[in-house]
Design a protein around this motif. Sequence first.
Motif, mmCIF file in Angstrom:
data_model
loop_
_atom_site.group_PDB
_atom_site.id
_atom_site.type_symbol
_atom_site.label_atom_id
_atom_site.label_comp_id
_atom_site.label_asym_id
_atom_site.label_seq_id
_atom_site.Cartn_x
_atom_site.Cartn_y
_atom_site.Cartn_z
ATOM 1 N N ALA D 273 0.834 -1.204 0.000
ATOM 2 C CA ALA D 273 0.000 0.000 0.000
ATOM 3 C C ALA D 273 0.867 1.252 0.000
ATOM 4 O O ALA D 273 0.463 2.298 -0.496
ATOM 5 C CB ALA D 273 -0.898 0.012 1.227
ATOM 6 N N LEU D 274 2.066 1.094 0.513
ATOM 7 C CA LEU D 274 2.966 2.239 0.630
ATOM 8 C C LEU D 274 3.349 2.817 -0.722
ATOM 9 O O LEU D 274 3.644 4.004 -0.821
ATOM 10 C CB LEU D 274 4.224 1.765 1.370
ATOM 11 N N VAL D 275 3.338 2.006 -1.742
ATOM 12 C CA VAL D 275 3.850 2.488 -3.031
ATOM 13 C C VAL D 275 2.795 2.557 -4.119
ATOM 14 O O VAL D 275 3.110 2.850 -5.259
ATOM 15 C CB VAL D 275 5.008 1.596 -3.522
ATOM 16 N N GLN D 276 1.545 2.270 -3.767
ATOM 17 C CA GLN D 276 0.513 2.342 -4.805
ATOM 18 C C GLN D 276 0.232 3.798 -5.156
ATOM 19 O O GLN D 276 0.317 4.681 -4.299
ATOM 20 C CB GLN D 276 -0.776 1.683 -4.317
ATOM 21 N N ASN D 277 -0.147 4.018 -6.392
ATOM 22 C CA ASN D 277 -0.529 5.363 -6.776
ATOM 23 C C ASN D 277 -2.029 5.520 -6.948
ATOM 24 O O ASN D 277 -2.533 6.632 -6.965
ATOM 25 C CB ASN D 277 0.178 5.764 -8.073
ATOM 26 N N ASP D 278 -2.721 4.395 -7.104
ATOM 27 C CA ASP D 278 -4.170 4.446 -7.220
ATOM 28 C C ASP D 278 -4.743 4.515 -5.799
ATOM 29 O O ASP D 278 -4.510 3.635 -4.976
ATOM 30 C CB ASP D 278 -4.642 3.185 -7.951
ATOM 31 N N ALA D 279 -5.491 5.592 -5.540
ATOM 32 C CA ALA D 279 -5.955 5.804 -4.167
ATOM 33 C C ALA D 279 -6.771 4.625 -3.669
ATOM 34 O O ALA D 279 -6.619 4.165 -2.531
ATOM 35 C CB ALA D 279 -6.775 7.080 -4.107
ATOM 36 N N LYS D 280 -7.643 4.092 -4.519
ATOM 37 C CA LYS D 280 -8.468 2.986 -4.055
ATOM 38 C C LYS D 280 -7.632 1.748 -3.783
ATOM 39 O O LYS D 280 -7.959 0.938 -2.918
ATOM 40 C CB LYS D 280 -9.539 2.667 -5.095
#
Lengths: 198, 101, 480, 468, 670
Positions: D273-280
Amino acid sequence: MTLFWVLAAILIASAIWTITANKAVYSVVALLLNFAALAVTYLTLSAEFMAVIQIIVYSGAILMLFVFVIALLSSGVAPLSVGPNRLPKAVAPAIFIVLVAFGFLAYAVLGATAVVAPAAGANLGTVGTAGVFGSVADFGKALFTVHLLPFEITALILMVAVIGVVLLAGDQAPYVATRRHAERVEREMREAILREGR
Amino acid sequence: MAVAISNYVGLSAVMFFIGVAGVLLRRNPLVMLMSIELMFNSANLLFIAFARAWVANAGQIFAFLIITVAAAEAAIGLAIVVATFRDEKNVDVDQVRLLKG
Amino acid sequence: MSAGLTIPFTNADWAALVPIGIVAVTALVVLLVDLAARTYAPRYLSIAIGAAGAVAAGVVAAPQFGHDYSAFFGGFVTGGFTVVFEEVVLIALIGSLILYGSIGKAERMAGTTALMLWSTCGAMLMAGSANLMTIFLGLELLSLGLYCLCGLDERKTARESALKYLILSSTASGFLLYGMGLLFGASGSVMLAALTNPALANNPLFWTGAGMFLIGIAFKLALVPFHMWAPDVYEGAPLPVTAYMSVATKAATLAVFARFMYAALPAGSSDRLLLPVWIVAGLSMIFGNVGMLAQRDLKRLLAYSGTAQVGYILTALAGGTSQGLRYAIYYLTAYTFMNLGAFAVAAAMSGPGEEGSRIANYQRLGRRRPLLAAAMTFFMLAMAGLPPTAGFLGKILILSASVGAGYVWLGALLIVGTAISLYAYAKVVRAMYEREDRHATHDLQPFVPLAWASVVLCFVVVIAMTFYPLTPSNVLPLVK
Amino acid sequence: MLVVAIILLPIVAGALLFLLPRDDRAVSRAAGTIVAAATFVGLLFQPAEFSFRWLSRPFVAAFHFGATPVSFWIALLLALCTACAIAASNVPRLRDFTALMLFLEGTMLGLFLSRDLLAFALFWDLMLIPVFFGLIGWGAHPATAWRYFIYNFAGGLTLLLATAAFGVLQGSTDVIGTTTAPLAGAWAPWIFAGFAFAFLVKTPVWPLHTWMPLTYSDTPSPMVSVVAAVQSKAGLYGFIAIALAFVPEYVHEYAALLVLLGAISLIYGAVVALVQNDAKRIVAYSSLSHLGLIVIAIASQNSLALQGAVVYIVAHGLFSAALFLTLGFVEQREDTRSLVRLGGLGAANPRLAGALCIGALAALGLPGLAGFVGELIILAGVYQAGYTWAVIVALIAIVLAAAYALRLYQGIMNGPPVEDLPVRRDLTWREGLALAPLLAALVVLGVQPHPVLEASTASAPPTSTVSR
Amino acid sequence: MMATHHVMGVTGAYPMLVTLWLLPLAGAVLCWAFGPQLRGLAGWLASGAIAASFVLTVASWASGTQSAGGALGAHQYLFSWMPGFDFGLLLDPLSLLWTLIITGVGFLIHFYSIGYMHGDRAFARFFAYMNFFVFAMLTLVLSDNFAGLLVGWGLVGLASYFLIGFWFERRTAVAAARKAFVINVAGDVGIMFAIFLIVANVHSTAFGDAFAASGTLSSGLLFAICVALFIGAAAKSAQIPLHTWLPDAMEGPTPVSALIHAATMVTAGVYLIARCAPLWSANSDAQLLVGTIGGLTALVGAILGCVQWDIKRILAYSTMSQIGYMIMGVGVGAYEGGVAHFFTHAFFKAQLFLGAGIIIHNLANEQDVRRMGGLIKRMPFAFVAILTGVLSICGTPGFSGFFSKDRVIYGALQHGHPWLYAVGILTAGITAYYMFRLLFITFWGEYRGSVDPSDLGIRHPELSGVVDPDAGAGHAKEPADRAHHAEHAPAWIMSVPVGILIVPTVLIGWLMFGGDTSPWNGFFASSFPSAALATPAISELATSGVVLLLVIGGFGIAWWRYGTREAAANAVERLRNESVRMPAILTHLFYIDAAIDLICVRTSQLLGQFFGRLVDPLVVDGTVREAAFGARWLGVLVQSLETGLVRAYALVLALGAACFIAYYALAVAR
């Protein structure tokens, strides 16, 4: 004994011929030979009525049908032709499969027939004699008593065959849906005849 | 009886598998139908042989009924063959493949 | 000549045959009426008569439930088992007739109706026969009718399907027949009951005979690897015929198999003897469902589906418990309605000269015909085994039967197969509800109310079976 | 009878919605909200149990409905989330969407309220269907619908197999909430495996989670808020009400494995989750992480942890619903969910920022909000049960949660305003009111979770604090 | 669960206590909800709430608190989650001390903020956050159990986060806020872990239960609890190595730095250790550890304070250093000393920050001391304020810092830690150096605001400690819209609180005069466990002398470098040279920031990229997709078998038949 082996040879040879003949007509001939030999074989097995039926129905009726159809499809004298073989590599596997299956069946069955023993007090006699096992009377009696139901069913089967063939063949017949349609068709035909006549 | 029933059984098995081979190898639908007739006949032979062995005429009657069925089947089969190949150049089941996966 | 020949049958014997007789005679009536009044009669007359006859037969047959009687020396056995299968076949008949009335050609209405009725006679005979002869003859009566029915269409594919069906089915009949010969050779009798003789348990004749007999059965049930004919034949045959065939053949053959399994085997031999059948059932559940994945035609898809569904039913039978038979019948009934429902929707999708079975044609159906799409969705999900359908409960029952009988591996294969199948069924659903259509879709013809009624009926039954799962509890004693 | 009415009301109402005109929006939204709210109110009356015999053979099964103390809270959560989600929804073809939402609610109410294992399995599969259609009709990629449907259905099938086996062995599936003797014998581990697989897929737990990020990011926000908030709890509820009740020895026997999977999910979800760019997707992976914690709690079989688990189930439902709804508002306004594109919305949208902030803070376990209570009590229990290493992993994940939750919040709301983002108005009254109950509940439960904490002690049979 | 609960304080109903606790919350909610309507009134409302809290604190102590059975203080039961998790408020001497500072100094800073924040667009929001902070801090110190303490602990972190990132359109502020919060959460989990240890062994989170059981716990467990608690304390109180957020936290408005990052929140760690004195006293290992880290922090903070240029950062490092003293004091067991230093520090550090705030405010948000200079003439009041603060922090005798700091230093010796004692003395000297450095650079010489920044060596903003390179040259940081409103605020609003603070900054230390007999020690007599102390070889007076010597030394060096007339004349060149020639290890702050970044941040990001971009899609999902693909591939394979050739179908049929026949031929038992 000798008769059996002769018959067996004829049966096998004619069967092989049936499936290997180049022309369908030869296959029919081979099959005819096969059926005839089979009829004789039946006689050796106390099945006189079946021998007769084999000749009459099979050879006489069914094979004639085949001949007719061959004639119909051959459009006169040209032989039945085949297109390109789309399964050229299937021959060896097919033969192999068949041989394997036969091998296993033979292995199982031939070792087992000894189990079968004629019922005690069987009414066996010379073939063709009335009243013994396999005679027409004996056969008929069983057919119309114990096995009446199957016999009746064959009536239905034949009915299906008749109606089915009629329907399959009658595919191209002009169809008349309603009376008005019928009248229109009739009128058109009449006019056409009149035109032709003029 | 001189000939053992097993001989007849073996004979019928040979005929049966020749019939099977015919279905597998031939492309002419008529010959295929004939091969099927061979299979039916081999079954007939089996029934009659066992009928003799057991002295039970049910086998013969079964064979009789099979002949009837075979006749009906041949009639319908031939009708279908005719209907199928009436307009075809080749009478060859390999050429009939509108239906495939 | 006839001195010694007394007809040894009582009224009870003939009474047993009355339902079949009604159907057979109805066929004749249909033909005669058509002959007499073809030009004037309304389009649906043949269908109406045929359906009426079928209903009558069903009504007459119903009281035989619970009245066991072995007529014609075991040639035909009445009782719960027989009646259940007869009714299933009759339902298939009625459903298919309605579909044929909706989309069939008027000129073939009578002939098709008659042939269907006679085929049904064969199927009903198979349901009741405890005798190799009647089994064979019933099977042939059914098959011969179907060969013709498949070919009765002007499309070339129909005749092709008839030809393929004929050749392959006859070959399989040959195996069946040869097997019957060996069984006769082993027991000296054509009665199934004679096969229970414990002495046969180690008789190679009996074993190989049973094997070849089962080859024929497996072919009729379209089990992998004997299934190859089904997709082509289903696709080519006229849609109502396919609908009929997919249910009637399977129901009748299952009846034969169940009777063979429950009433014709030496005690204690069934596990080993029937192992190949269970293996083949397992293969069917896997490959039947896998086969659906790549299909683009609904009828082909349903062919594979049928293969898999029969695998499920056999899973219920595995182990030979009385529960299993009950649940197999339950699932068969459910399958009948789900399948007929799906075919009915497909029939609704048929256009002139086009059978509505290409899945591409279902694009955007959700918008064009929401109710139709909803119905199709329902039947697809039912076949996949989603709740609240009988397919779901059926799977539970089958699983419980297979677990109870110790055939957990079949249950596990059922699970795997079902998981795969979902993808295929949902593919149809997805096509209907996708937002953009990628293919031009053809016009839909108006759908007749009667066919609608059949869709609704199937829907209601499939739902109702979930919540009131009546499984005929006293079937088993009647098998023997 | 009331309980049946509560289950059927949304389903029937959903069907009746189709009588409205196709392009109707306001009425269907209002009706949907009212129906969902009505189920909420109905549940508050603590409806009596209802039973209707379904099968007698091969085992006894019944349509037996009634809330257990645990399921009561989850059902309340469901009704609340659905009402809020419907009120918040603003998608094309709203009438159809609302109907689907109501179907979803009805099926899931059926699931949580059923006291029969077979009915449980029935609703288990049934609740997949509305989401499938939601993904087909409103999702970005149809492939996601497949992924979701087939993955979860596979779980449903093993549940089915296990249920059948259970029924055959026990003679009855009408058992949820009763103290039937635990299963024993050779089949029991397999039955446990069937249940566990279904539950783990649904939750989901690493490595069975890959359907989840896609589903959560593709499903329209109002629906995913219900799916993530409540549907994912079906597996956990199953563990509590079924696995712990009927195959506790095997939960104990495989506890180490379950704890391991939970711990992997916990840390893996947090790190990813730390590196995702999609907020959802951030929220999706955070769900993986949070629910991993609950799996650990359940596997530890410690009564304290179980009490915490129930609180956390409700808390996670509340904040994930709020987060997804808020992110839905953001996406609707700015047409993107990418943190790369978003930024600086807080200045112009204080209410939106506030809502997202509370959601994010609850997700990172801020004390005073419900999530904290759950984490604290769960981990206290897990520590008691002896899984110190899992506790340490969880604590690391909490730190990571702070990092990703703030990254999410700040990435969208803070920083200088982004030039090319459209400027839209702040939360409307309707949207604000849709979020308010969820946020308020987070605070209330964060301060006083007593009633929810009591739930598991009132129902969970295995109160033995298993110490290893 | 334990049958009996050990409650500290006298249980009863204390409505005033509850009110003083909730008043700031009410103020926060009001300011938050009605901010747009309140406008400027928000500041008065918020300040009023805090003032009322302060009054109530004093009143409730005076009137409501009882002493019974050895327990002194008011205990108010609130509610319970479940057995073992009971919540209540406790006002005993220790929490009273903190409450007074929080509300008292808090009120002054609120008041000051009315002027400082005047005209800010989010004026009301600022006060909402400030009030919320006070509420959270009160929760922390008034809680009677670890769970409630943790709640307050987390909430002050949140308030700190909000206020550091108050100007959230600045990337640097946003980053600093996040950093502070995440590090504080790392501390929170330490306390959580301690709670798990306590709950598992004591079955209660109440302080009383835990302390009562401390004698029965094994020393290893006790050490673990102390370490876990200290992780929380270290994060909150900026102890090495968790201190890096504190300098960055100066991104927040100056009043925030004064209240949160100087006077109150950062001393929560001191409070925690003082509160848990029974635990520490029972475990000498924990004492050694905590004392050592405190001493180290004091030293490192002081060293780093010498090399900063940003006025608030200098103060931040000094805060860190002073808290190091406090932690050292409470860590080694000199609880009264550590707490005393907290008390005096709260005043003088608030004083310093507020003074710096006046400067910053007047210089349009300039914070770099190199661009100041000569301010003694422009802002004499600020000079006085800062001068008193500097004198106090350096420990000039008579000023409050003198008393408390010496007590800490001498306490280390008393409790048997001569090395810490030495470190404390050394640090005192360094403190004097950097504080006077600040004073001289800022107020001596000429005003350098118009000098080109590069001439002053301000070339690399990151060297002056600015977090984000985007932020520009390290000046004009605060949003422009607030800057030009600044002059409208009446000056007295900011001056009055500073003026008031001067009094305690100078005088409050006299409370501690007299060693063990001082009123200070008397007040805390019942709060801390007493230990029998050996009399050290060096007397307290001698210590004070040594410290004074070093302080004078530090002052001398600062004077020599920055204070002389020559230095003031060449200030520009000297400052540039110092900036440019500063050793890299110092400009990079001993590389602690970089190390934490590398070990924690980069590693977890790298792992995230690895799992999120590679493992998840390719391995985990890949397996699933391969399975799905395999099924579809099988489907195509099955379909490809449907060649449409009837002979092929027959062949398959025959194959199946052959298999069947083979089975039946072989399986029969002969």
